[in-house]
Design a protein around this motif. Structure first.
Motif, PDB file in Angstrom:
ATOM      1  N   ALA A 134       6.905  -7.488  -3.021  1.00 28.65           N
ATOM      2  CA  ALA A 134       8.066  -7.031  -3.783  1.00 28.65           C
ATOM      3  C   ALA A 134       7.683  -5.825  -4.621  1.00 28.65           C
ATOM      4  CB  ALA A 134       8.607  -8.148  -4.679  1.00 28.65           C
ATOM      5  N   ILE A 135       8.672  -4.973  -4.913  1.00 27.97           N
ATOM      6  CA  ILE A 135       8.479  -3.787  -5.740  1.00 27.97           C
ATOM      7  C   ILE A 135       9.648  -3.667  -6.715  1.00 27.97           C
ATOM      8  CG2 ILE A 135       7.153  -2.496  -4.026  1.00 27.97           C
ATOM      9  CD1 ILE A 135       9.752  -1.036  -3.296  1.00 27.97           C
ATOM     10  N   LEU A 136       9.413  -2.951  -7.806  1.00 26.14           N
ATOM     11  CA  LEU A 136      10.465  -2.658  -8.779  1.00 26.14           C
ATOM     12  C   LEU A 136      10.499  -1.152  -9.001  1.00 26.14           C
ATOM     13  CD1 LEU A 136      12.585  -3.580 -10.886  1.00 26.14           C
ATOM     14  CD2 LEU A 136      10.706  -3.714 -12.544  1.00 26.14           C
ATOM     15  N   ILE A 169       5.182 -10.945   8.210  1.00 21.11           N
ATOM     16  CA  ILE A 169       5.778  -9.702   8.682  1.00 21.11           C
ATOM     17  C   ILE A 169       5.190  -8.524   7.918  1.00 21.11           C
ATOM     18  CG2 ILE A 169       7.706  -9.723   7.042  1.00 21.11           C
ATOM     19  CD1 ILE A 169       9.484  -8.658   9.283  1.00 21.11           C
ATOM     20  N   GLN A 170       5.049  -7.389   8.613  1.00 23.46           N
ATOM     21  CA  GLN A 170       4.738  -6.125   7.959  1.00 23.46           C
ATOM     22  C   GLN A 170       5.973  -5.243   8.042  1.00 23.46           C
ATOM     23  OE1 GLN A 170       1.019  -3.939   8.737  1.00 23.46           O
ATOM     24  NE2 GLN A 170       2.196  -2.031   8.880  1.00 23.46           N
ATOM     25  N   TYR A 171       6.362  -4.713   6.904  1.00 28.48           N
ATOM     26  CA  TYR A 171       7.541  -3.853   6.838  1.00 28.48           C
ATOM     27  C   TYR A 171       7.106  -2.480   6.335  1.00 28.48           C
ATOM     28  CZ  TYR A 171      12.048  -2.001   5.233  1.00 28.48           C
ATOM     29  OH  TYR A 171      13.160  -1.221   5.023  1.00 28.48           O
ATOM     30  N   ASN A 172       7.489  -1.446   7.061  1.00 31.60           N
ATOM     31  CA  ASN A 172       7.145  -0.075   6.704  1.00 31.60           C
ATOM     32  C   ASN A 172       8.358   0.581   6.047  1.00 31.60           C
ATOM     33  OD1 ASN A 172       4.666  -0.532   7.894  1.00 31.60           O
ATOM     34  ND2 ASN A 172       5.299   0.334   9.869  1.00 31.60           N
ATOM     35  N   LEU A 173       8.304   0.677   4.737  1.00 36.01           N
ATOM     36  CA  LEU A 173       9.428   1.182   3.942  1.00 36.01           C
ATOM     37  C   LEU A 173       9.254   2.684   3.730  1.00 36.01           C
ATOM     38  CD1 LEU A 173      11.945   0.767   2.155  1.00 36.01           C
ATOM     39  CD2 LEU A 173      10.390   0.136   0.283  1.00 36.01           C
ATOM     40  N   LYS A 174      10.124   3.459   4.364  1.00 42.79           N
ATOM     41  CA  LYS A 174      10.032   4.909   4.258  1.00 42.79           C
ATOM     42  C   LYS A 174      10.520   5.410   2.901  1.00 42.79           C
ATOM     43  CE  LYS A 174       9.817   9.285   4.957  1.00 42.79           C
ATOM     44  NZ  LYS A 174       8.513   9.953   4.792  1.00 42.79           N
ATOM     45  N   ALA A 175      11.701   4.944   2.445  1.00 41.69           N
ATOM     46  CA  ALA A 175      12.270   5.481   1.207  1.00 41.69           C
ATOM     47  C   ALA A 175      13.357   4.553   0.683  1.00 41.69           C
ATOM     48  CB  ALA A 175      12.847   6.876   1.432  1.00 41.69           C
ATOM     49  N   VAL A 176      13.541   4.630  -0.615  1.00 44.31           N
ATOM     50  CA  VAL A 176      14.694   4.013  -1.274  1.00 44.31           C
ATOM     51  C   VAL A 176      15.297   5.083  -2.178  1.00 44.31           C
ATOM     52  CG1 VAL A 176      15.550   2.176  -2.762  1.00 44.31           C
ATOM     53  CG2 VAL A 176      13.566   1.754  -1.278  1.00 44.31           C
ATOM     54  N   ARG A 177      16.567   5.360  -1.966  1.00 43.57           N
ATOM     55  CA  ARG A 177      17.241   6.341  -2.814  1.00 43.57           C
ATOM     56  C   ARG A 177      18.497   5.718  -3.415  1.00 43.57           C
ATOM     57  NH1 ARG A 177      18.172  11.856   0.436  1.00 43.57           N
ATOM     58  NH2 ARG A 177      19.307  10.458   1.838  1.00 43.57           N
ATOM     59  N   ALA A 178      18.754   6.031  -4.677  1.00 42.65           N
ATOM     60  CA  ALA A 178      20.039   5.644  -5.259  1.00 42.65           C
ATOM     61  C   ALA A 178      21.125   6.526  -4.658  1.00 42.65           C
ATOM     62  CB  ALA A 178      20.007   5.797  -6.766  1.00 42.65           C
ATOM     63  N   VAL A 179      22.285   5.933  -4.451  1.00 49.08           N
ATOM     64  CA  VAL A 179      23.454   6.667  -3.950  1.00 49.08           C
ATOM     65  C   VAL A 179      24.475   6.666  -5.084  1.00 49.08           C
ATOM     66  CG1 VAL A 179      25.190   6.858  -2.147  1.00 49.08           C
ATOM     67  CG2 VAL A 179      22.944   5.891  -1.612  1.00 49.08           C
ATOM     68  N   ALA A 180      24.469   7.727  -5.872  1.00 50.93           N
ATOM     69  CA  ALA A 180      25.300   7.799  -7.076  1.00 50.93           C
ATOM     70  C   ALA A 180      26.679   8.344  -6.734  1.00 50.93           C
ATOM     71  CB  ALA A 180      24.631   8.689  -8.118  1.00 50.93           C
ATOM     72  N   HIS A 181      27.702   7.753  -7.358  1.00 46.62           N
ATOM     73  CA  HIS A 181      29.081   8.217  -7.215  1.00 46.62           C
ATOM     74  C   HIS A 181      29.602   8.594  -8.601  1.00 46.62           C
ATOM     75  CE1 HIS A 181      28.958   6.664  -3.151  1.00 46.62           C
ATOM     76  NE2 HIS A 181      28.726   5.446  -3.592  1.00 46.62           N
ATOM     77  N   TYR A 182      30.084   9.811  -8.746  1.00 47.07           N
ATOM     78  CA  TYR A 182      30.603  10.249 -10.036  1.00 47.07           C
ATOM     79  C   TYR A 182      31.519  11.443  -9.837  1.00 47.07           C
ATOM     80  CZ  TYR A 182      26.909  13.771  -9.607  1.00 47.07           C
ATOM     81  OH  TYR A 182      26.094  14.783  -9.151  1.00 47.07           O
ATOM     82  N   GLN A 183      32.299  11.744 -10.848  1.00 44.66           N
ATOM     83  CA  GLN A 183      33.166  12.911 -10.789  1.00 44.66           C
ATOM     84  C   GLN A 183      32.352  14.182 -10.977  1.00 44.66           C
ATOM     85  OE1 GLN A 183      36.908  13.399 -12.670  1.00 44.66           O
ATOM     86  NE2 GLN A 183      37.390  11.209 -12.716  1.00 44.66           N
ATOM     87  N   ASN A 184      32.556  15.116 -10.083  1.00 46.57           N
ATOM     88  CA  ASN A 184      31.830  16.395 -10.133  1.00 46.57           C
ATOM     89  C   ASN A 184      32.609  17.367 -11.022  1.00 46.57           C
ATOM     90  OD1 ASN A 184      29.842  18.259  -9.485  1.00 46.57           O
ATOM     91  ND2 ASN A 184      31.023  19.075  -7.780  1.00 46.57           N
ATOM     92  N   ILE A 185      32.424  17.215 -12.315  1.00 47.30           N
ATOM     93  CA  ILE A 185      33.177  18.001 -13.285  1.00 47.30           C
ATOM     94  C   ILE A 185      32.224  18.563 -14.331  1.00 47.30           C
ATOM     95  CG2 ILE A 185      35.393  16.828 -13.017  1.00 47.30           C
ATOM     96  CD1 ILE A 185      34.622  14.988 -15.310  1.00 47.30           C
ATOM     97  N   ARG A 195       0.829  -1.202   0.000  1.00 44.35           N
ATOM     98  CA  ARG A 195       0.000   0.000   0.000  1.00 44.35           C
ATOM     99  C   ARG A 195       0.867   1.258   0.000  1.00 44.35           C
ATOM    100  NH1 ARG A 195      -2.537  -3.144   4.070  1.00 44.35           N
ATOM    101  NH2 ARG A 195      -1.718  -1.825   5.752  1.00 44.35           N
ATOM    102  N   ARG A 196       0.334   2.292  -0.601  1.00 47.33           N
ATOM    103  CA  ARG A 196       0.918   3.639  -0.594  1.00 47.33           C
ATOM    104  C   ARG A 196       2.316   3.687  -1.241  1.00 47.33           C
ATOM    105  NH1 ARG A 196      -1.067   3.678   4.920  1.00 47.33           N
ATOM    106  NH2 ARG A 196       1.050   3.948   5.746  1.00 47.33           N
ATOM    107  N   VAL A 197       2.475   3.026  -2.383  1.00 46.88           N
ATOM    108  CA  VAL A 197       3.783   3.031  -3.051  1.00 46.88           C
ATOM    109  C   VAL A 197       4.134   4.414  -3.593  1.00 46.88           C
ATOM    110  CG1 VAL A 197       3.716   0.587  -3.652  1.00 46.88           C
ATOM    111  CG2 VAL A 197       2.758   2.287  -5.232  1.00 46.88           C
ATOM    112  N   GLU A 198       3.148   5.297  -3.727  1.00 47.04           N
ATOM    113  CA  GLU A 198       3.428   6.641  -4.239  1.00 47.04           C
ATOM    114  C   GLU A 198       4.414   7.395  -3.349  1.00 47.04           C
ATOM    115  OE1 GLU A 198      -0.241   6.873  -1.646  1.00 47.04           O
ATOM    116  OE2 GLU A 198       0.484   5.566  -3.272  1.00 47.04           O
ATOM    117  N   ASN A 199       4.507   6.990  -2.083  1.00 40.47           N
ATOM    118  CA  ASN A 199       5.457   7.644  -1.178  1.00 40.47           C
ATOM    119  C   ASN A 199       6.904   7.469  -1.628  1.00 40.47           C
ATOM    120  OD1 ASN A 199       3.675   8.737   0.846  1.00 40.47           O
ATOM    121  ND2 ASN A 199       3.283   6.633   1.515  1.00 40.47           N
TER     122      ASN A 199
END
Length: 616
Positions: A111-113, A198-214, A79-83
């Motif tokens: 599961a989510i994608l 089990i019920q799991y309350n997933l607040k957020a998933v964020r990518a953690v990108a690593h790259y040259q800041n140029i 439920r509430r995947v829009e978050n």
């Protein structure tokens, strides 16, 4: 230097926490300095400037663009995947109720994608909200460069793998906290509850990108949007591969492959200018290969190392760096010349390799290595002149004369024909016709660059551009945001997109494609060797060609290839060259050029606009 000043000011403001309006204006100004592909990574949030040593590496958190799939659409178990597509500050709270609910039981694992919108180098951060029990939750995480890969476990059939970088693993997410996981190349991530009941309350998933800041100092824009997208995609592909070293791929082949490095270096020189990842990679290959060894065990890759040294010196003119390579350059060329007899036959040992599609054809390899030897010793002549080493010049000149005696077959093969043309050993139009035969068929993402180069040197600019739109444009039409390790042109018409679920019975270009060491899902969809199309368009459509070391002299000869306008920028050690071309109704091309002081510009097959200044 403006971007460096912007970064320093940003860090100082961040530390003092003052002048917030100016801080925001500065960040907006900095973002506008990047082209569309680079700027897209700044779209959702502010950069976290965790700069790693002197490598210009930064970390950025990226919000998913969309939830592409859920295991249960009824609302009972998810439920509430829009978050998950809403910005997240990075801080969990006991009072927060805006989380996604995932429920697993014996009959169903939730599961989510997630789709982050474009290819990313890095990992993910998972934030867990408060729930009744404080026990950690076990999660199955799968990264994917395609939807199919993110939804596929590792099996022998699909070639999905965990080599070079983990893409399929289980982690424990904490109660009311965050955890980071993964370090790979990906666009899609699937997350599945491993625990049941089990019920799991997933607040957020964020990518953690690593790259040259140029900054993207080079740019390219025409009235053909597809060509613009292709140029930027090639630039972005290499940008992701520019970590501490210049890798070939960010999921698989996170290695310094020297032959593969040549198209990447040409992209770096055309888009980013000087970058220390290039020199670190070249030095790593040198130090990793005591003579008489061959780089990456392949004789051709040591030849490419010499060609890269010549090309980089032409573009950047760093004589001090070249002098540091002098002893190795001379010894390596001596080794090569010793393996070429007086009749012009090469006898290079080690692994004899050009590209995977020709790896099982000795005749093609023999022809290609001969051309590469000729290219390498001619590069040695140029390097010898730059280093004031008369002995090196004499040795390479004599060997080049020997090599020129031999008549080479093209084996009716586009790779062999391309190398003959580029080396200068080709005669007549036969080799060009071999490349033109069947258009984009039998191109490869690596040697396709040299096929395009050979066509340009044969005056076939329009034909080369048509192949670019069909071959590299074909990847974009299938959902690519970076260019791939391999593409069979004939597969494009029958393939499903990589950013969608492939229909039953439809050809899955990621799972079903590939060959040799990159079969199926093991194939990299962000591979730097596929980026050569970007410097090709800068060199031939914008027409910017360095003719003296350090770009002290350049020739500008645009070939608009069906476009009526083309404009862009090109980095030199002395500053940025800016060009703007337009084609009149009678076919005449008019150009406005701005070049920095110290750069001598020669125009060819174009007319300077009234009032156009060739120097600032």
């Amino acid at each position: 230097m403006i971007w460096k000043l912007s970064l320093i000011l940003h860090l100082e403001i961040k530390k003092t926490k003052i002048l917030k309006p100016f801080h925001h204006l500065l960040l907006i100004t900095y973002a506008l300095m990047l082209p569309a592909m680079g700027r897209g990574m700044l779209s959702n949030h502010v950069l976290d400037h965790d700069i790693e040593s002197s490598y210009n590496l930064v970390t950025e958190h990226i919000t998913p663009r969309r939830v592409l799939w859920v295991s249960d659409s009824t609302g009972r178990n998810i439920r509430r995947v829009e978050n998950l597509t809403r910005p997240f500050s990075g801080q969990v709270s006991v009072a927060d109720t805006s989380y996604t609910v995932m429920i697993s039981h014996r009959e169903h694992k939730a599961a989510i994608l997630l789709d982050f919108g474009r290819e990313i180098q890095g990992g993910i951060e998972i934030a867990s909200s408060i729930r009744d029990t404080q026990m950690p939750v076990s999660l199955k995480v799968r990264f994917g460069e395609s939807v199919t890969e993110a939804m596929s476990p590792m099996t022998d059939k699909n070639s999905a793998s965990n080599d070079h970088a983990l893409r399929d693993f289980v982690i424990n997410a904490p109660w009311l906290g965050t955890i980071q996981a993964g370090n790979s190349g990906f666009r899609f991530v699937s997350i599945e509850l491993e625990d049941t009941a089990i019920q799991y309350n997933l607040k957020a998933v964020r990518a953690v990108a690593h790259y040259q800041n140029i900054p993207y100092l080079g740019s390219f824009e025409t009235d053909n949007p597809q060509l613009n997208d292709i140029w930027r995609t090639g630039a972005y592909t290499v940008h992701l591969c520019m970590q501490k070293y210049l890798w070939d791929g960010i999921k698989r082949d996170r290695l310094v492959w020297v032959g593969d490095l040549h198209p990447e270096v040409m992209t770096v020189l055309s888009v980013f200018g000087q970058n220390d990842a290039v020199n670190r990679s070249l030095d790593f290959a040198r130090d990793d290969t005591p003579l008489p060894g061959w780089m990456n065990s392949m004789c051709s890759y040591s030849l490419w190392w010499l060609i890269i040294q010549r090309d980089q010196y032409l573009y950047r003119g760093n004589l001090d760096y070249l002098k540091a390579q002098h002893a190795y350059i001379k010894a390596l060329l001596g080794q090569i010349c010793h393996l070429i007899d007086k009749k012009g036959n090469e006898h290079l040992n080690g692994t004899r390799f050009l590209d995977w599609p020709t790896s099982d054809n000795p005749a093609i390899i023999n022809s290609g290595l001969h051309s590469l030897c000729y290219m390498a010793v001619n590069a040695g002549i140029e390097l010898g002149h730059a280093l004031a080493d008369d002995d090196l010049v004499r040795m390479c000149t004599a060997t080049a004369a020997d090599l020129k005696q031999t008549s080479l077959p093209n084996c009716d093969n586009k790779e062999a024909a391309a190398l003959k043309i580029i080396s200068g050993l080709s005669k007549g139009t036969t080799d060009c016709n071999v490349i033109l035969k069947d258009g984009a068929r039998h191109f490869s993402t690596f040697y396709g660059y040299y096929m395009l180069e050979a066509l340009a040197r044969s005056g076939k600019y329009d034909e080369a551009t048509d192949i670019i739109t069909k071959y590299w444009g074909g990847m974009l039409n299938l959902g690519a945001t970076t260019f791939w390790e391999e593409l069979n042109y004939d597969d494009i018409a029958r393939a499903g997109r990589i950013d969608e679920f492939v229909n039953s019975g439809q050809y899955d270009i990621h799972a079903d494609g590939g060959n040799y060491c990159y079969k199926g899902l093991r194939m990299s969809l962000c591979h730097g060797w596929a980026s050569g199309v970007t410097p090709w368009m800068t060199r031939y459509i914008l027409g910017i060609v360095p003719t003296e070391p350090g770009c002290r002299a350049v020739t500008i000869e645009p070939h608009l290839c069906g476009c009526t306008v083309a404009r862009g920028t090109f980095p030199t050690p002395l500053g940025i060259i800016t060009v703007s071309h337009r084609k009149d109704a009678d076919g005449t091309v008019y150009s406005t050029i701005k070049a920095p002081k110290g750069v001598r510009v020669t125009l060819k097959n174009t007319v300077a606009e009234n009032g156009s200044s060739l120097t600032e």
